[in-house]
Scaffold this active site. Structure first.
Site, PDB file in Angstrom:
ATOM      1  N   SER A   3      -9.669  -0.494   7.502  1.00  0.00           N
ATOM      2  CA  SER A   3      -9.134  -0.324   6.148  1.00  0.00           C
ATOM      3  C   SER A   3      -8.401  -1.530   5.584  1.00  0.00           C
ATOM      4  O   SER A   3      -8.042  -1.530   4.412  1.00  0.00           O
ATOM      5  CB  SER A   3      -8.195   0.891   6.104  1.00  0.00           C
ATOM      6  OG  SER A   3      -8.919   2.081   6.301  1.00  0.00           O
ATOM      7  N   LYS A  13       0.844  -1.201   0.000  1.00  0.00           N
ATOM      8  CA  LYS A  13       0.000   0.000   0.000  1.00  0.00           C
ATOM      9  C   LYS A  13       0.875   1.245   0.000  1.00  0.00           C
ATOM     10  O   LYS A  13       1.882   1.305   0.710  1.00  0.00           O
ATOM     11  CB  LYS A  13      -0.913  -0.022   1.235  1.00  0.00           C
ATOM     12  CG  LYS A  13      -1.902   1.128   1.336  1.00  0.00           C
ATOM     13  CD  LYS A  13      -2.781   0.937   2.568  1.00  0.00           C
ATOM     14  CE  LYS A  13      -3.801   2.063   2.726  1.00  0.00           C
ATOM     15  NZ  LYS A  13      -4.673   1.846   3.904  1.00  0.00           N
ATOM     16  N   SER A  28      -9.383   1.782   3.383  1.00  0.00           N
ATOM     17  CA  SER A  28      -8.585   2.534   2.422  1.00  0.00           C
ATOM     18  C   SER A  28      -7.554   1.706   1.675  1.00  0.00           C
ATOM     19  O   SER A  28      -6.918   2.190   0.749  1.00  0.00           O
ATOM     20  CB  SER A  28      -7.858   3.662   3.149  1.00  0.00           C
ATOM     21  OG  SER A  28      -6.968   3.143   4.125  1.00  0.00           O
TER      22      SER A  28
END
Length: 471
Positions: free
Chosen positions: A179, A80, A155
């Site tokens: 997330s 990420k 996210s």
């Protein structure tokens, strides 16, 4: 090549260690798949093919020479884009950091490198791991590989979409209010939020430092355990890092749940929030499977998850505004519209509000600690419904539809999202398994046994060709 991309980490590791599979061949297969599909899915915002192939060549040479490092050696992964990667752009998918190139790796990244993992690239996130999905950033949001018009969650959006679409064998995500678990739920994969303090956040762009966690998103529960094995441990540079021993996270895996006592939190999705009928039915079937596997089920009642949500969101907004205040005042135009307005809400939270939320957080932790003491794990829904369409998302979903995931950021307990079925539109459904502090081993063991007893991990989105999906 597709067959290689459909291997789990543990399956690929077995082939690599016996020299039946080349890390170079495996990495090339994933790079070709990314090239074919990423322009549609937007899971990766930056692909690093030259570095990936170089790392694969080094891994292959080490393995041939007899220097095998373990299950992640030669395994292609994604990270990420809020974890620093030395010499590689780390942007948090924000124009504010669009050209930011760190000179050091995040601690978890260095741990993965030490384990021999191969970096395929940086994966999409909601801006600064909070607002979105936003269509006014420098790169479009990731899409759900089961249905392109639906959200992959966030996210850790790119991580969830990328693992589900077999663009990488696993991914590193972050979780402040859900997330890791939300994209795992919406994309039908496994997402693990470890105990607060189990995994270092050094080098991770923060959102809310008292709620932030780092952890894996993978295709199987065993694969999540293997990544956690590599990244867990004390880090003196992270003030929240705990000095606790790191066990073998697969040691408790077996084919039954005899002797396990599981607490079911029904009111989270039956009263506090109303799950849709297909989620409710999928959970009931999952409970029947757990009973068949030998577990004892009991109902557990906690405070309403609305209380956890209110407490967690006050803390998150106050802490995130403190981090972003200067840039919001000086360069607000560099934020996406969604995130700009979301972060500004923190300006209206008083110190009294924040301190009351912190105080209530401690009370909630004590209540949950007492409730979980009588069982091995807790189980509830991960989400109240399957992935929504982008067009159906409210402006501030964290307020319009509170999350069942945030209670376990507030309490810091380990929580695992695992697929428990599909709805009539072929969208994944998910349940959440929660454990005692630093008892990821038990959480993973329950998740593993359930996963192996059910067919859901064998289902994959049918990507016929870029942009076209078989229904």
């Amino acid at each position: 090549m597709t067959n290689l991309c459909y291997l789990s980490i543990s399956e690929a590791a077995d082939l690599i260690v016996t020299k039946q599979l080349s890390p170079v061949e495996l990495t090339q297969a994933f790079l070709e798949r990314i090239q074919a599909l990423n322009d549609v899915l937007h899971a990766f915002i930056l692909v690093t093919p030259e570095q990936a192939l170089l790392m694969a060549q080094v891994a292959e040479s080490e393995i041939i020479a007899g220097n095998y490092r373990g299950a992640l050696h030669g395994i292609p992964i994604g990270i990420k884009d809020i974890f620093d990667t030395a010499g590689i752009r780390t942007t948090a998918q924000s124009r504010l950091f669009q050209e930011r190139v760190p000179n050091q790796d995040a601690k978890v990244v260095s741990c993965l490198y030490e384990a021999g993992a191969i970096l395929l690239g940086k994966m999409g996130t909601k801006e600064f791991a909070t607002g979105g999905p936003s269509f006014d950033l420098f790169y479009p949001p990731a899409r759900n590989p089961w249905h392109l018009e639906h959200s992959p969650g966030g996210s850790s959006s790119g991580a969830g979409a990328g693992v589900a679409a077999s663009l990488c064998m696993g991914a590193l995500g972050s979780d402040t209010g859900g997330s890791i678990r939300k994209p795992a739920a919406y994309c039908g994969v496994v997402g693990l939020k470890p105990t607060y303090g189990r995994v270092s956040r050094t080098g991770m762009i923060p959102l809310s430092q008292s709620l932030d966690h780092a952890g894996p998103i993978t295709w199987t529960v065993r694969d999540s355990a293997l990544i956690l094995q590599a990244i867990a441990g004390h880090d003196p540079k992270d003030s929240a890092s705990a000095k606790v021993s790191v066990p073998d996270f697969t040691a408790k895996f077996k084919d039954n749940l005899a002797g396990y006592k599981i607490g079911i939190i029904r009111h989270f999705y039956e009263d506090d929030g109303l799950a849709d009928k297909e989620v409710w039915a999928a959970l009931q079937r999952a409970y029947s499977t757990l009973l068949d596997l030998g577990a004892e089920l009991v109902d557990i009642e906690l405070p309403s998850f609305i209380e956890f949500q209110a407490c967690g969101m006050l803390i998150m907004l106050a802490e995130s505004f403190a981090l972003h205040e200067q840039n919001l005042r000086q360069q607000p135009e560099l934020y996406g519209e969604y995130n700009r307005y979301f972060l500004k809400l923190g300006a209206f939270i008083s110190s009294s509000d924040y301190l009351q939320a912190v105080r209530r957080r401690r009370e909630l932790c004590f209540v949950v600690e007492k409730a979980i003491a009588s069982v091995d794990v807790l189980i509830t829904a991960t989400e109240l419904r399957a992935a929504p369409k982008f067009t159906d998302l409210p402006q501030f979903p964290n307020f319009d539809s509170p999350d069942i995931t945030i209670p376990f950021n507030v309490t810091g307990l380990p929580a695992l999202a695992v697929c428990c079925g599909f709805n009539s539109s072929n969208l994944p459904l998910s349940m959440q398994i929660i454990g005692k502090p630093f008892d990821e081993s038990t959480v993973l063991a329950v998740g593993y046994t359930y996963e192996q007893a059910t067919p859901w991990h064998q289902h994959r989105p049918n990507l016929k060709k870029p942009g076209f999906y078989e229904q």
